[in-house]
Design an enzyme around this catalytic site. Sequence first.
Site, PDB file in Angstrom:
ATOM      1  N   LYS A   1     -27.709  26.505 -64.913  1.00  0.00           N
ATOM      2  CA  LYS A   1     -26.733  27.858 -64.721  1.00  0.00           C
ATOM      3  C   LYS A   1     -25.487  27.560 -65.537  1.00  0.00           C
ATOM      4  CE  LYS A   1     -23.610  27.428 -61.131  1.00  0.00           C
ATOM      5  NZ  LYS A   1     -22.549  28.502 -61.575  1.00  0.00           N
TER       6      LYS A   1
ATOM      7  N   CYS B   1     -10.654  21.385 -72.408  1.00  0.00           N
ATOM      8  CA  CYS B   1     -10.498  20.210 -71.025  1.00  0.00           C
ATOM      9  C   CYS B   1      -9.791  19.254 -72.462  1.00  0.00           C
ATOM     10  CB  CYS B   1     -11.920  19.675 -70.972  1.00  0.00           C
ATOM     11  SG  CYS B   1     -13.123  19.918 -72.330  1.00  0.00           S
TER      12      CYS B   1
HETATM   13  P1  NDP Z   1     -16.027  23.693 -61.488  1.00  0.00           P
HETATM   14  O1  NDP Z   1     -16.264  22.029 -61.170  1.00  0.00           O
HETATM   15  O2  NDP Z   1     -15.274  25.229 -60.649  1.00  0.00           O
HETATM   16  O3  NDP Z   1     -17.217  24.925 -62.355  1.00  0.00           O
HETATM   17  C1  NDP Z   1     -18.265  24.281 -63.005  1.00  0.00           C
HETATM   18  C2  NDP Z   1     -19.110  24.295 -63.224  1.00  0.00           C
HETATM   19  O4  NDP Z   1     -20.007  24.125 -62.137  1.00  0.00           O
HETATM   20  C3  NDP Z   1     -19.729  25.751 -62.407  1.00  0.00           C
HETATM   21  O5  NDP Z   1     -20.791  26.565 -63.455  1.00  0.00           O
HETATM   22  C4  NDP Z   1     -20.122  26.192 -61.184  1.00  0.00           C
HETATM   23  O6  NDP Z   1     -20.300  27.864 -60.880  1.00  0.00           O
HETATM   24  C5  NDP Z   1     -20.397  24.889 -61.297  1.00  0.00           C
HETATM   25  N1  NDP Z   1     -20.828  24.873 -59.292  1.00  0.00           N
HETATM   26  C6  NDP Z   1     -19.167  24.922 -58.321  1.00  0.00           C
HETATM   27  N2  NDP Z   1     -19.616  23.999 -57.214  1.00  0.00           N
HETATM   28  C7  NDP Z   1     -20.771  23.562 -57.531  1.00  0.00           C
HETATM   29  C8  NDP Z   1     -21.418  23.208 -56.376  1.00  0.00           C
HETATM   30  N3  NDP Z   1     -21.299  22.694 -55.304  1.00  0.00           N
HETATM   31  N4  NDP Z   1     -22.886  21.828 -56.979  1.00  0.00           N
HETATM   32  C9  NDP Z   1     -23.023  22.479 -58.627  1.00  0.00           C
HETATM   33  N5  NDP Z   1     -22.191  22.819 -59.599  1.00  0.00           N
HETATM   34  C10 NDP Z   1     -21.365  23.355 -58.844  1.00  0.00           C
HETATM   35  O7  NDP Z   1     -14.762  23.583 -63.301  1.00  0.00           O
HETATM   36  P2  NDP Z   1     -14.627  25.451 -63.980  1.00  0.00           P
HETATM   37  O8  NDP Z   1     -15.210  25.629 -64.471  1.00  0.00           O
HETATM   38  O9  NDP Z   1     -13.652  26.211 -62.884  1.00  0.00           O
HETATM   39  O10 NDP Z   1     -14.616  24.875 -66.064  1.00  0.00           O
HETATM   40  C11 NDP Z   1     -12.947  24.169 -65.672  1.00  0.00           C
HETATM   41  C12 NDP Z   1     -13.115  22.391 -65.638  1.00  0.00           C
HETATM   42  O11 NDP Z   1     -14.287  22.106 -66.048  1.00  0.00           O
HETATM   43  C13 NDP Z   1     -11.623  21.734 -65.284  1.00  0.00           C
HETATM   44  O12 NDP Z   1     -11.313  21.332 -64.854  1.00  0.00           O
HETATM   45  C14 NDP Z   1     -12.400  21.185 -66.612  1.00  0.00           C
HETATM   46  O13 NDP Z   1     -11.294  20.234 -67.629  1.00  0.00           O
HETATM   47  C15 NDP Z   1     -13.291  21.241 -66.709  1.00  0.00           C
HETATM   48  N6  NDP Z   1     -14.226  20.282 -68.020  1.00  0.00           N
HETATM   49  C16 NDP Z   1     -14.156  19.710 -68.798  1.00  0.00           C
HETATM   50  C17 NDP Z   1     -15.065  19.318 -70.304  1.00  0.00           C
HETATM   51  C18 NDP Z   1     -15.443  18.170 -71.165  1.00  0.00           C
HETATM   52  O14 NDP Z   1     -15.878  18.346 -71.348  1.00  0.00           O
HETATM   53  N7  NDP Z   1     -14.290  17.078 -69.640  1.00  0.00           N
HETATM   54  C19 NDP Z   1     -15.302  21.018 -71.082  1.00  0.00           C
HETATM   55  C20 NDP Z   1     -14.628  21.770 -70.283  1.00  0.00           C
HETATM   56  C21 NDP Z   1     -14.023  21.956 -69.217  1.00  0.00           C
HETATM   57  P3  NDP Z   1     -19.758  28.864 -60.695  1.00  0.00           P
HETATM   58  O15 NDP Z   1     -18.542  28.455 -60.965  1.00  0.00           O
HETATM   59  O16 NDP Z   1     -20.837  29.921 -60.981  1.00  0.00           O
HETATM   60  O17 NDP Z   1     -18.466  28.799 -59.374  1.00  0.00           O
END
Ligand code: NDP
Length: 485
Positions: free
Chosen positions: A176, A285
Site C-alpha cells: 500500500k 526522514c
Molecule cells: P504516516 O505514518 O501518516 O503514513 C505512512 C503510511 O502508513 C501511509 O501509507 C499511510 O496511509 C499508512 N497508514 C496510516 N494509518 C495507518 C494505519 N492505522 N495502519 C496502517 N497503515 C497506516 O506517515 P507519512 O506518510 O505522513 O510520512 C511521513 C513520516 O514518515 C515521517 O514521520 C517520516 O519521518 C517517516 N519516514 C521515515 C523513514 C524512515 O526510513 N525511517 C523514511 C521516510 C519517512 P495514507 O497516507 O494513505 O493514509
Amino acid sequence: MTELDQIHNFIDGEFVRPGSGSYLENIEPATGRAYSLVPDSDSRDVESAVTAAEIAFPSWAHTPAADRSRILLRIADLIDRDLEKFARAESIDTGKPLSLARSLDIPRASSNFRFFATAILHTENQAHVMDGIAFNYTLRQPRGIVGLISPWNLPLYLLSWKIAPAIAVGNTAVAKPSELTPMTAFLLCEICREAGLPKGVLNIVHGTGPNVGAAITAHPRIGTISFTGGTVTGRKVAEAGASLFKKISLELGGKNPNIIFADADLDAAIAGSVRSSFANQGQVCLCGSRVFVERPKYDEFVRRFVERVGQLKQGDPLEPTTDQGAIVSKTQLDKVKFYVDLAREEGGAIAVGGIVPEPPNERCRDGYFFPPTVITGLPVACRVNREEIFGPVVTITPFESEEEVIRYANDVEYGLSSSIWTLNLNRAHRVAEQIHTGTVWVNCWLVRDLRVPFGGMKQSGVGREGGEEALRFFTEPKNVCIART
Ligand code: NDP
C-alpha cells in the site's frame, strides 16, 4: 476527469476497481488541484489481494533464484527505460522538483530492484558441525505473504526498497503506497506485467491508512509487515501485529542532529547542511533539522548558511531550475506553518523564510508552497527542537564542547540519523560512538550504500533494512539437524 486519469488497484496481475466503487481525489501539490483519482479501497480489496498472493506463493517460492533475479533485473531495466515518465509522475504527485525525482528517486528505485536481484545470487547458508554427533544446516525460506506500507515523501524509492527484497527471496506481497502519492506505484505495476512477474506475486491496494493499511496490518494471513511512516502510525501497526505475533519492521520518524565542529571544512559543511536541511523541501526522514555549530564558528556559519539558503530557487516543480518545490499537502503545509508560529512563541528568531511566498507562476497559484526557513535563538529543549516537523524548517544552536553537543544530540525521543562535520578523525570516531542514531554520517549526508544496515533507534523504529538485514527480515531461518549414524 477522464477514465485515463483513474488509478487502479493491481490484484492477481489485473488492474481492478475497488470493491467500494469509490475513488478519492489525488491532488497535485504544486497547483492544489485534483489531477487523478485513486481507489478508496477497503478490507474487501485487501482480502482479494491476500487470496491472489496466497495462490501465487508456492510457485514463486519454488522458482529458482536465477529466474526470479532475471525478472527483477528486467523490472529495473524497464524503470530506467521509463525514467522520464516516472520522474514526471513523481514530481507531479509529490511536488518535488522534477530534477530531484530524475536524479534521486527513480534511479534509486531501479537500483533497489537491481541490488536485490543480484544479492539473492550470492547468499550463503550456515552449517554447524557437531563432531561425531550431527551436522546442522540452516535453510532461509520465504515467509509467505508480506504486507508493505510506505509514506509519501519518497514514494517509489521507499516502496521499491521493500518490494524488491520481499519478492526477490520468494515471498508474495500486498503493498500500500500513501494515498497522497499513488501514481508511481501504479506505473510500476504496468512494468511488472511487462517484465513477466507472475500474477499475484505483487498486489497493490490503494486507499487510506485506516481502511487499507489497517486491514493489511490486522490480516491474519499476512505474517510479515514492513512499515515506513510516522511514529504515531508505527505504534498502531505494532499494536495490531503484536497479538498475531507478526514479524514487523518499523522505519519511523526522526529529529536528526547535524553537528558542525569549529575545525570542520566550513565550505563543505555549509553546502552539505543546505542539502541535508532542505532536500525534498525538508521532507526526508534523514534531513538534519537540528543544526548545532561550535561557538567559534557560529556567527560565520549562520551568516553564510542563511545567504546560501536565500539563493535556493523556489518554483514550479516542473521547471528545470527549481531547487525547492511544493509541500506534499495542505495538511502538511499547515503543520509546517504551525511549527514556525510556535518557534516565534518559543522565542526563536526567523533568520530567513517563515512566511508563505508569492506563487511562482499562474499554474501554481493555489499550490502548497513554503520557503526554506532558518530559526535561531531557540532553547535546545523546546518543542520545535524536539518534535518532528518534516518540512523546510531548521533550527541552529551554538554549543561550547563535545560533551555538550552529544547531550543535545541525544536529548530527543528519536534516533534515526546524524551528521558530524570535523577534520579531526579521533573526534569523529568518538562522537559517532556516543550518538544514539542508527546512521552517523561524517563529513557527508545521504551517502547510501545499499549493503549497510539502515534503521532507527528509540522512537525512530525497530529493525533494520538494507542488504543482508533485509534478506534476513524477509526469510525464516530453519535449522535442519542430521544425525551422524
Ligand atoms: P504516516 O505514518 O501518516 O503514513 C505512512 C503510511 O502508513 C501511509 O501509507 C499511510 O496511509 C499508512 N497508514 C496510516 N494509518 C495507518 C494505519 N492505522 N495502519 C496502517 N497503515 C497506516 O506517515 P507519512 O506518510 O505522513 O510520512 C511521513 C513520516 O514518515 C515521517 O514521520 C517520516 O519521518 C517517516 N519516514 C521515515 C523513514 C524512515 O526510513 N525511517 C523514511 C521516510 C519517512 P495514507 O497516507 O494513505 O493514509
